[in-house]
Design an enzyme around this catalytic site. Structure first.
Site, short mmCIF file in Angstrom:
data_model
loop_
_atom_site.label_atom_id
_atom_site.label_comp_id
_atom_site.label_asym_id
_atom_site.label_seq_id
_atom_site.Cartn_x
_atom_site.Cartn_y
_atom_site.Cartn_z
N ARG A 83 0.93 -1.12 0.06
CA ARG A 83 -0.09 -0.01 -0.01
C ARG A 83 1.06 1.21 -0.11
O ARG A 83 2.00 1.24 0.42
CB ARG A 83 -0.76 0.01 1.24
CG ARG A 83 -1.75 -1.17 1.58
CD ARG A 83 -2.69 -1.07 2.70
NE ARG A 83 -3.57 -2.28 2.74
CZ ARG A 83 -3.49 -3.30 3.27
NH1 ARG A 83 -2.26 -3.48 3.84
NH2 ARG A 83 -4.23 -4.27 3.59
N LYS A 134 -2.40 -2.67 7.81
CA LYS A 134 -3.77 -2.46 8.24
C LYS A 134 -4.04 -3.04 9.70
O LYS A 134 -3.77 -4.47 9.60
CB LYS A 134 -4.99 -2.43 7.48
CG LYS A 134 -5.13 -1.27 6.23
CD LYS A 134 -6.21 -1.41 5.59
CE LYS A 134 -6.28 -0.49 4.61
NZ LYS A 134 -7.72 -0.78 3.48
N HIS A 157 -2.77 3.16 -5.89
CA HIS A 157 -3.35 1.86 -5.45
C HIS A 157 -3.71 0.99 -6.56
O HIS A 157 -3.72 -0.43 -6.44
CB HIS A 157 -4.65 2.29 -4.76
CG HIS A 157 -5.05 1.13 -3.81
ND1 HIS A 157 -4.29 0.61 -2.93
CD2 HIS A 157 -6.28 0.49 -3.78
CE1 HIS A 157 -4.92 -0.28 -2.03
NE2 HIS A 157 -5.87 -0.27 -2.71
N ARG A 190 -0.62 -1.63 -6.77
CA ARG A 190 -0.89 -2.95 -6.06
C ARG A 190 -2.02 -3.53 -6.52
O ARG A 190 -1.78 -4.82 -6.67
CB ARG A 190 -1.49 -2.27 -4.54
CG ARG A 190 -1.92 -3.21 -3.56
CD ARG A 190 -2.04 -2.42 -2.19
NE ARG A 190 -2.74 -3.29 -1.42
CZ ARG A 190 -2.65 -4.42 -0.53
NH1 ARG A 190 -1.47 -4.60 -0.44
NH2 ARG A 190 -3.59 -4.82 0.15
N HIS A 205 -4.39 -9.05 3.34
CA HIS A 205 -6.06 -9.32 3.58
C HIS A 205 -6.25 -10.04 4.54
O HIS A 205 -5.57 -10.84 4.75
CB HIS A 205 -6.60 -9.64 2.09
CG HIS A 205 -6.32 -8.84 0.99
ND1 HIS A 205 -6.81 -9.18 -0.14
CD2 HIS A 205 -6.16 -7.45 0.98
CE1 HIS A 205 -6.60 -7.96 -1.11
NE2 HIS A 205 -6.27 -7.19 -0.16
N TYR A 256 -10.18 -10.31 -6.95
CA TYR A 256 -9.17 -10.36 -8.24
C TYR A 256 -9.42 -11.65 -9.13
O TYR A 256 -9.19 -11.43 -10.24
CB TYR A 256 -7.63 -10.35 -7.59
CG TYR A 256 -7.12 -9.35 -6.88
CD1 TYR A 256 -7.12 -8.09 -7.69
CD2 TYR A 256 -7.25 -9.43 -5.60
CE1 TYR A 256 -6.77 -7.00 -7.08
CE2 TYR A 256 -6.99 -8.19 -4.75
CZ TYR A 256 -6.76 -7.07 -5.78
OH TYR A 256 -6.17 -5.82 -4.75
#
Length: 309
Positions: free
Chosen positions: A163, A186, A254, A257, A280, A289
């Site tokens: 990120r 995150k 972004h 990525r 994730h 994806y």
């Protein structure tokens, strides 16, 4: 949040829940702010809807009709289905915790159905466009160290799937980049990311040109005044590059990525491994994806398949 419209008991419970999200679930400050705002608005609405601030007892007796009234109110403000679904998810999470703590039944809240919405798919760049974007970033300024800096950041986004916040959080002690980096993403979630030679070389070229000294506790990527580089500077460089290349507005940092993940998947990468590389928390996030890859496959099919008649 209008605290005057929320009972003290409900306000205290909300603060306890938010603290738990931070301490046990590693929620980021932005996520906590969003939770506080969404729950505050919900509780304030129930005060207005019921005509009095709702303590824990009344909150446990909310009905399906009450939930429908709140959802209709949110929709009436023009809130999109995706955002309403996010708000409802926060409300359910809070009430599920409240139910466990108080030993009460909250089935009416938990039974509220999330609105259907079209999941927004990532918009990756084609492989050649991603490579060209990195090369073109290098041409967006006459200041060579700034150009090499932006190119190094972009290479980390596409080459390692970082990120932009993760790349810009790196410090001097992180260079020279190792073959494998530990990245804190995150919610404080840590992951291991392989670093390709191209990315290491790009960072080394930047450091060789950077006028600021490399210091362990200082930012690795610096702005022109020496402070930590901000995301907006990288975004602006990419805006200029995509205008030069004729790429759409979806070509953002972004998107690099997203391109990393989509191109790995196209090359036969394992979905679980890609989930780990991206950091994730849920596989369902990574599965977006597969939809991108399927959509692209159908585009090729439609263009190339000999149609009858």
């Amino acid at each position: 949040m209008n605290s005057a419209a929320i009972s003290p008991a409900a306000r205290d419970a909300l603060q306890d829940w938010l603290a738990r999200q931070t301490a046990l679930n590693g929620a980021s400050p932005n996520t906590i702010d969003a939770y506080a705002r969404d729950l505050g608005e919900f509780l304030s609405f129930m005060t207005m809807h019921k005509g009095a601030a709702q303590g824990l007892g009344p909150l446990m007796r909310l009905t399906v009709s009450d939930m429908r009234a709140w959802m209709a109110h949110v929709r009436g403000r023009g809130v999109a289905a995706r955002s309403l679904a996010r708000k409802l998810s926060a409300v359910k999470s809070f009430f599920r915790w409240l139910s466990e703590r108080e030993g009460a039944e909250v089935s009416a809240v938990l039974a509220a159905r999330s609105p259907k919405y079209q999941r927004k798919l990532p918009r990756p760049l084609a492989e050649d466009a991603a490579a060209t974007m990195i090369e073109t970033i290098d041409l967006q300024t006459e200041n060579q160290w700034v150009a090499s800096r932006d190119m190094a950041v972009m290479t980390l986004l596409y080459g390692c799937g970082l990120r932009i916040s993760e790349a810009l959080a790196l410090n001097g002690r992180d260079a020279p980049l190792p073959s494998v980096m530990r990245i804190v993403g995150k919610g404080g979630k840590e992951r291991v990311v392989p670093v390709i030679d191209v990315a290491r070389d790009a960072v080394e070229r930047y450091l060789a040109l950077c006028p600021w000294p490399q210091e362990a506790d200082a930012p690795l990527f610096r702005g022109v005044r020496g402070g930590r580089l901000g995301a907006r500077a990288v975004q602006k460089a990419m805006e200029r590059a995509r205008a030069q290349l004729g790429l759409p507005a979806s070509a953002t940092p972004h998107a690099m990525r997203h391109s990393f993940a989509t191109h790995l998947l196209s090359a036969g990468g394992d979905l679980r491994a890609i989930q780990e590389l991206l950091g994730h928390a849920s596989l369902s996030t990574t599965q977006a994806y597969t939809a991108v890859d399927q959509a692209r496959l159908m585009e090729v099919y439609d263009r190339a398949h000999p149609k009858a008649g």
